[in-house]
Enzyme design. Structure first.
Site, PDB file in Angstrom:
ATOM      1  CG  ASP A   1      -1.794   1.218   1.320  1.00 40.42           C
ATOM      2  OD1 ASP A   1      -2.413   1.558   0.292  1.00 40.42           O
ATOM      3  OD2 ASP A   1      -1.888   1.866   2.397  1.00 40.42           O
TER       4      ASP A   1
ATOM      5  CB  CYS B   1      -3.070   0.429  -2.409  1.00 40.61           C
ATOM      6  SG  CYS B   1      -3.190   2.141  -2.957  1.00 40.61           S
TER       7      CYS B   1
ATOM      8  CD  GLU C   1      -0.067   6.973   5.922  1.00 43.44           C
ATOM      9  OE1 GLU C   1       1.053   7.022   6.452  1.00 43.44           O
ATOM     10  OE2 GLU C   1      -0.560   5.923   5.473  1.00 43.44           O
TER      11      GLU C   1
ATOM     12  CB  CYS D   1      -9.489   4.528   0.665  1.00 47.85           C
ATOM     13  SG  CYS D   1      -7.840   4.997   1.262  1.00 47.85           S
TER      14      CYS D   1
ATOM     15  CG  HIS E   1      -5.040   4.998   4.450  1.00 47.99           C
ATOM     16  ND1 HIS E   1      -4.478   4.508   3.300  1.00 47.99           N
ATOM     17  CD2 HIS E   1      -4.025   5.548   5.157  1.00 47.99           C
ATOM     18  CE1 HIS E   1      -3.177   4.754   3.318  1.00 47.99           C
ATOM     19  NE2 HIS E   1      -2.877   5.395   4.430  1.00 47.99           N
TER      20      HIS E   1
HETATM   21  N1  DGL Z   1      -4.768   3.102   1.040  1.00 50.10           N
HETATM   22  C1  DGL Z   1      -4.817   3.680  -0.232  1.00 50.10           C
HETATM   23  C2  DGL Z   1      -6.007   3.350  -1.046  1.00 50.10           C
HETATM   24  O1  DGL Z   1      -6.581   2.339  -0.722  1.00 50.10           O
HETATM   25  C3  DGL Z   1      -3.939   4.777  -0.546  1.00 50.10           C
HETATM   26  C4  DGL Z   1      -4.458   6.127  -0.450  1.00 50.10           C
HETATM   27  C5  DGL Z   1      -3.432   7.146  -0.830  1.00 50.10           C
HETATM   28  O2  DGL Z   1      -2.247   6.860  -0.732  1.00 50.10           O
HETATM   29  O3  DGL Z   1      -3.845   8.221  -1.245  1.00 50.10           O
HETATM   30  O4  DGL Z   1      -6.390   4.018  -1.953  1.00 50.10           O
END
Ligand code: DGL
Length: 268
Positions: free
Chosen positions: A11, A74, A155, A187, A189
């Protein structure tokens, strides 16, 4: 033996740890090499070619480190880079977006009429989710919204505080007004701020994240391809990042519930 090689995961940062957590729960004997590309986070607002390039470099690194399978944990890389990765490399590569189709086959989800999708700019613009959903059911309507502030907030270590809450109100009230039945956290995150997201959304709205559905898909893939490990003891997790580990360490310990994690800094 190939079966006993680790699974590679990557990721842009710590979001993919939510996928690693589900994988570890479902497949405790498998070993994993996780890469957080903290030198380049966020991916969500970079150009597609740049995200493709980072994804290719990480994939090459994982292949050099002898993994049997790669999970692109990701959504951004999954939506813009998956096809080129699958074309360029022979190793099996699984994304976090297409497993949604398996969920829509479950009876409980067949009644869904309207789906909301949140993700990064790249993920939303790519319409990757729209394609997966309309292939399954053309009658489902879809509304989506990019939520670019969530990733830097997460983050930075703000998981469920007042700042997160006010940003969540700004982004998510739209979905209450749109009367959606299901919100896809597009996402990896976002599950980290699930508590806040739930507080803003109306109670009846179901929430789905990529972690569990992807882990189930990986389990199915390993079984059907005869690639499951034959080792009968807890697998090993190796965590690597491409830049400083400050918040990454704190979250990795918290998300994976493991205080003894060793995190290596690497140059890719
Ligand atoms: N965790 C990511 C996703 O699933 C990354 C987001 C990013 O780096 O902007 O899109």
């Amino acid at each position: 033996m190939k079966k006993n090689l680790p699974i590679g995961i990557f990721d842009s940062g710590l979001g993919g740890l939510t996928v690693l957590k589900s994988l570890k729960q479902l497949l405790p004997n498998e070993s994993f090499i996780y890469i957080g590309d903290t030198a380049h986070v966020p991916y969500g607002n970079k150009s597609k070619d740049v995200v493709k390039k980072y994804s290719q470099e990480i994939t090459k690194f994982l292949i050099k480190n002898k993994v049997k399978l790669i999970v692109v944990a990701c959504n951004t890389a999954s939506s813009v880079a998956i096809r080129s990765l699958q074309k360029q490399f022979k190793i099996p590569i699984i994304d976090v977006i297409s497993p949604l189709k398996n969920l829509l086959d479950i009876d409980e989800y067949k009644k869904i009429k309207k789906i909301g999708i949140i993700g990064t700019y790249n993920t939303i613009q790519s319409k990757a989710y729209d394609r997966v959903i309309s292939l399954k059911n053309k009658n489902i309507s879809i509304v989506s919204k990019a939520c670019p502030l969530f990733v830097p907030i997460i983050e930075e270590g703000f998981d469920n505080n007042d700042i997160t809450m006010s940003v969540a109100h700004e982004y998510l009230e739209y979905f209450n007004d749109e009367k959606i039945d299901l919100l896809v956290l597009g996402c990896t995150h976002y599950p980290i701020i699930l508590k806040t997201i739930k507080k803003v959304l109306l109670n009846h709205i179901k929430i789905v994240d990529s972690a569990l559905i992807t882990a189930q898909h990986v389990q199915y893939f390993l079984n059907t391809q005869n690639l499951s490990t034959t080792i009968i003891k807890n697998g090993v997790i190796e965590l690597m990042v491409t830049d400083k580990v400050l918040h990454f360490r704190k979250f990795a310990k918290h998300i994976l519930n493991n205080q003894k994690l060793d995190i290596k800094e690497i140059n890719i």
